[in-house]
Design a protein around this motif. Structure first.
Motif, short mmCIF file in Angstrom:
data_model
loop_
_atom_site.label_atom_id
_atom_site.label_comp_id
_atom_site.label_asym_id
_atom_site.label_seq_id
_atom_site.Cartn_x
_atom_site.Cartn_y
_atom_site.Cartn_z
N TRP A 288 0.84 -1.19 0.00
CA TRP A 288 0.00 0.00 0.00
C TRP A 288 0.87 1.24 0.00
CZ3 TRP A 288 -1.99 -1.92 5.31
CH2 TRP A 288 -2.78 -3.07 5.15
N PHE A 289 0.29 2.35 -0.48
CA PHE A 289 0.92 3.66 -0.37
C PHE A 289 -0.11 4.60 0.25
CE2 PHE A 289 4.29 6.58 -1.61
CZ PHE A 289 3.65 7.80 -1.60
N ASN A 290 0.29 5.36 1.22
CA ASN A 290 -0.63 6.36 1.76
C ASN A 290 0.14 7.46 2.48
OD1 ASN A 290 -0.69 3.95 3.98
ND2 ASN A 290 -0.86 5.92 4.99
N THR A 291 -0.58 8.53 2.79
CA THR A 291 0.01 9.64 3.53
C THR A 291 -0.53 9.59 4.94
OG1 THR A 291 0.11 10.94 1.51
CG2 THR A 291 0.26 12.16 3.57
N SER A 292 0.37 9.65 5.90
CA SER A 292 -0.03 9.62 7.31
C SER A 292 0.70 10.75 8.05
CB SER A 292 0.29 8.24 7.89
OG SER A 292 -0.15 8.16 9.22
N LEU A 293 0.87 10.57 9.35
CA LEU A 293 1.46 11.64 10.17
C LEU A 293 2.60 11.14 11.02
CD1 LEU A 293 -1.93 13.03 11.45
CD2 LEU A 293 -0.37 14.31 10.02
N ILE A 294 3.57 12.02 11.17
CA ILE A 294 4.63 11.81 12.17
C ILE A 294 4.19 12.60 13.40
CG2 ILE A 294 6.98 12.50 12.81
CD1 ILE A 294 7.70 12.43 9.88
N LEU A 295 4.34 12.02 14.57
CA LEU A 295 4.14 12.77 15.81
C LEU A 295 5.26 12.34 16.74
CD1 LEU A 295 2.38 14.70 17.50
CD2 LEU A 295 1.10 12.72 18.30
N GLU A 296 6.31 13.14 16.80
CA GLU A 296 7.49 12.71 17.55
C GLU A 296 7.27 12.80 19.04
OE1 GLU A 296 11.30 13.12 14.65
OE2 GLU A 296 11.40 13.84 16.71
N GLY A 297 7.41 11.64 19.69
CA GLY A 297 7.08 11.52 21.11
C GLY A 297 7.74 12.57 21.99
N LYS A 298 9.05 12.70 21.86
CA LYS A 298 9.79 13.61 22.72
C LYS A 298 9.31 15.04 22.57
CE LYS A 298 14.10 12.20 22.56
NZ LYS A 298 14.83 11.40 23.54
N ILE A 299 9.11 15.48 21.31
CA ILE A 299 8.70 16.85 21.05
C ILE A 299 7.27 17.06 21.53
CG2 ILE A 299 8.39 18.63 19.29
CD1 ILE A 299 10.46 17.21 17.59
#
Lengths: 347, 368
Positions: A132-143
């Motif tokens: 599959w290909f899709n666009t998702s999100l990064i949510l960096e834990g530390k930040i």
């Protein structure tokens, strides 16, 4: 109204923020404290790659699918705000790879632009025949944890570093409602045989040419036991370890090799990537999240405990939906205590 | 051998008088090819000539090298620009050859050294574009229309296309090409060439890859600058490219920075950045990607695109006083250099092979 949140990982802090946002004006005063023995950068959240994606199989509790969606929509609505960068939030596209065709995941319409991979794209990954290909999100834990801490501090929420030994101790300290967001160590406060560590080890490398996530799946081995590459804001996380029942927080050389070899085989360009750091984290694994109320009899008063733990490897993915649900449960507690002076805003 | 002056370039290549280019042990029938220009076009042509033209020695001669060439200002995105004077099938062939070449580098262990990587993103339109699909839609990966939810990110735009393409970072790619030239036995010289006849008789064939320099060197009045100003910024959270409509405004994330653009100023030769323009570029890009307001280490760059109605890929036989100098012209890529460079370099190498063959054909007058 005195509220104590135990736990300062993503679940504890987001629950605290959600409750405060929804109830601080209705409940004056709302006295909220966070108790935790570990704060960022030492929580399990800090070790996470920081990527939104639920497991590919349907959750045992169908509510979890809704909570995942609420979290994605909530984060996506912040993508254009000036806070996005300070939250550690960014859009990212990429690949999920399988050896054979699989059914589409329940979250295919939650993420953006979900589609199957074309043959030319699959040529890039010789070990895999479908994807599959899709666009998702990064949510960096530390930040994100830092951002949540700042928002809570602005609101006057106080933080205390302490190891809580029992709910009773917190109730006797004067808490009316206790949010149990202790993740893996919830069993220390109340035995829970369903809760186990799912040990993971990750390597963070410097590979700024990597703009896509690449997550492989191996049905024989199970989730997170197959190589994955997840770019973050500054570094790229390499992983592929999931050991149920292993409590060791030390890095293992064998696991290092498994991750390194698996990821370099998947993405040969990594061979020259500089290793920045390596971490072990214990995912708080449970067949489903424990998100429910419990009344404690502590002397003359009844303290309310709202449990919110057992998010396994998808805590960041589901955190906001769970926080909203915890807030709903809190609302019910308030109704029962008839403390709210204003009509509650619709949740 | 008369004394020669030496001076070092930033890459330590020494510059000699052309006498030193004679290979003492050179077989008599090795054709000596001089490639003038060490930008993207010069270096890729040199590599192709080394590989394809039979029994040639290749010397690249330029006054400028990476990171000081026009190519270094470009983001290096593989999104073609149309050349009005070149037939579409040819443009598509060039793009496909370039894409395939870079794609195999991007998937190999060389990718980091070469500065080539995949990047996904969106091309968005404020009004419906004239063509449903551009001619290169099936060359890039995963080309499709954007969904309604994807378009929500761009409230000013009515439709868009999502795809995955390649990016090629000059400051890494050019030195990587240079290594390939040297690896094939080629030489690199630092020297400013004022007249192509300077290369005679030290060289048998000249390949002219001087971009805008051809205005003077080849007397070509058809080539003119289209000034482009860009900002190179730090914003490592930006993982997607965004290209607005005609491509005037764009955000291209790379390995070491994100390139924000741009301008298209015809006939403008000014290489100094303009602060007003920088503010305008920044503002247009922030309108598309608000998180860019947090970008830091903002650097301004200017490049003059060597623009022409079509790429000049042509043989010319210079003649004077009974002397002959075969020249292969290979310049005028305008805004589309990165997108077609390998395809056009392959074609230039074929033209060089034809020149080599003509040189070796016996007879009083070799026809070129």
């Amino acid at each position: 109204m005195r509220v104590v949140v135990i736990g300062a990982g993503v679940i504890g802090l987001s629950t605290a923020l959600c409750i405060h946002e929804l109830y601080h004006s209705a409940l004056q005063p709302l006295d909220m404290k966070v108790y935790a023995d570990r704060f960022t950068p030492l929580t399990t959240t800090d070790v996470a790659a920081g990527f939104w994606q639920p497991y590919i199989s349907d959750p045992r509790n169908p509510q979890e699918a809704d909570w995942n969606k609420q979290t994605f929509d909530y984060l996506l609505s912040h993508i254009h705000s000036p806070s996005a960068e300070k939250m550690g939030l960014a859009l990212i596209s990429g690949y999920n790879l399988f050896r054979e065709a699989v059914p589409d995941p329940f979250w295919k319409d939650i993420v953006l632009g979900f589609r199957k991979l074309s043959p030319r794209e699959l040529d890039m990954f010789p070990d895999y025949g479908y994807g599959w290909f899709n666009t998702s999100l990064i949510l960096e834990g530390k930040i994100y944890l830092q951002w949540l801490t700042e928002r809570l501090t602005e609101r006057g929420v106080k933080f205390f570093q302490r190891k809580v030994e029992s709910f009773e101790e917190v109730a006797r300290g004067g808490a009316d409602v206790i949010f149990n967001c202790t993740g893996l160590r919830a069993g220390g406060l109340q035995p829970d045989p369903l809760l186990q560590p799912g040990r993971g080890q990750i390597i963070k490398v410097d590979a700024p040419w990597m703009k896509h996530f690449i997550i492989t799946h191996d049905p024989e081995h199970g989730i997170y036991r197959s190589p994955y590459i997840i770019p973050g804001i500054q570094t790229v996380t390499l992983g592929g370890i999931f050991q149920l029942g292993n409590w060791s927080e030390l890095n293992s050389i064998q696991d290092h090799n498994t991750v390194w070899e698996g990821c370099c085989r998947l993405e040969p360009t990594l061979k020259d990537a500089r290793i920045v750091t390596e971490w072990t984290g214990l995912r708080p694994v449970r067949p489903q999240i424990r998100l429910e109320r419990e009344q404690l009899c502590v002397g003359p008063s009844n303290a309310e405990v709202i449990h919110n733990y057992g998010h396994g490897g998808y805590g960041l993915t589901i955190h906001w939906g769970c926080a909203l649900e915890a807030a709903k449960l809190f609302g019910k507690v308030l109704e029962e205590k008839k403390l709210s002076r204003k009509p509650l805003s619709h949740l | 051998m008369r004394p020669t002056s030496h001076w070092k370039t930033s890459f330590g290549a020494r510059a000699f008088g052309f006498q030193d280019c004679f290979f003492r042990d050179r077989p008599m029938d090795t054709a000596r090819v001089a490639v003038v220009g060490a930008g993207l076009v010069g270096l890729s042509t040199a590599v192709c000539v080394s590989r394809l033209a039979p029994r040639c020695s290749v010397t690249v001669i330029s006054d400028k090298f990476a990171p000081d060439t026009t190519s270094d200002v470009a983001a290096g995105m593989l999104i073609p620009h149309a050349y009005p004077d070149t037939p579409m099938p040819k443009q598509k062939q060039w793009f496909r050859e370039t894409f395939d070449h870079l794609f195999s580098i991007a998937s190999s262990a060389e990718a980091g050294d070469a500065g080539v990587h995949l990047v996904s993103g969106w091309q968005i339109f404020q009004s419906l574009p004239t063509e449903e699909e551009p001619f290169w839609a099936d060359v890039v990966l995963g080309f499709r229309k954007m969904t309604e939810s994807e378009l929500k990110k761009f409230p000013q735009h009515v439709c868009g296309q999502a795809f995955t393409t390649l990016k090629c970072e000059s400051p890494a790619y050019l030195p990587w090409l240079e290594k390939r030239v040297k690896g094939s036995g080629g030489q690199i010289l630092t020297r400013r060439v004022e007249d192509l006849w300077e290369l005679h008789p030290s060289f048998d064939i000249v390949v002219n890859c001087t971009g805008l320099g051809s205005r003077q060197l080849a007397g070509d009045s058809e080539i003119f600058p289209v000034r482009g100003q860009v900002l190179k910024v730090q914003a490592p959270w930006v993982k997607h490219f965004i290209r607005d409509g005609s491509g005037l405004t764009y955000i291209y994330p790379g390995i070491s920075h994100v390139t924000l653009g741009g301008t298209r100023q015809k006939g403008d030769w000014n290489l100094s950045p303009d602060a007003e323009i920088s503010r305008d570029i920044f503002s247009r890009c922030c309108a598309l990607e608000p998180s860019l307001r947090g970008a830091w280490d903002i650097r301004e760059k200017v490049g003059l695109r060597p623009s022409r109605p079509g790429v000049r890929l042509q043989k010319e036989l210079l003649a004077r006083d009974g002397q002959r100098l075969p020249v292969v012209h290979h310049y005028g890529h305008g805004a589309g250099g990165f997108s077609v460079h390998w395809g056009t370099a392959l074609e230039a190498a074929r033209l060089v092979s034809e020149c080599v063959h003509a040189l070796r054909t016996p007879g009083p007058k070799s026809k070129l």
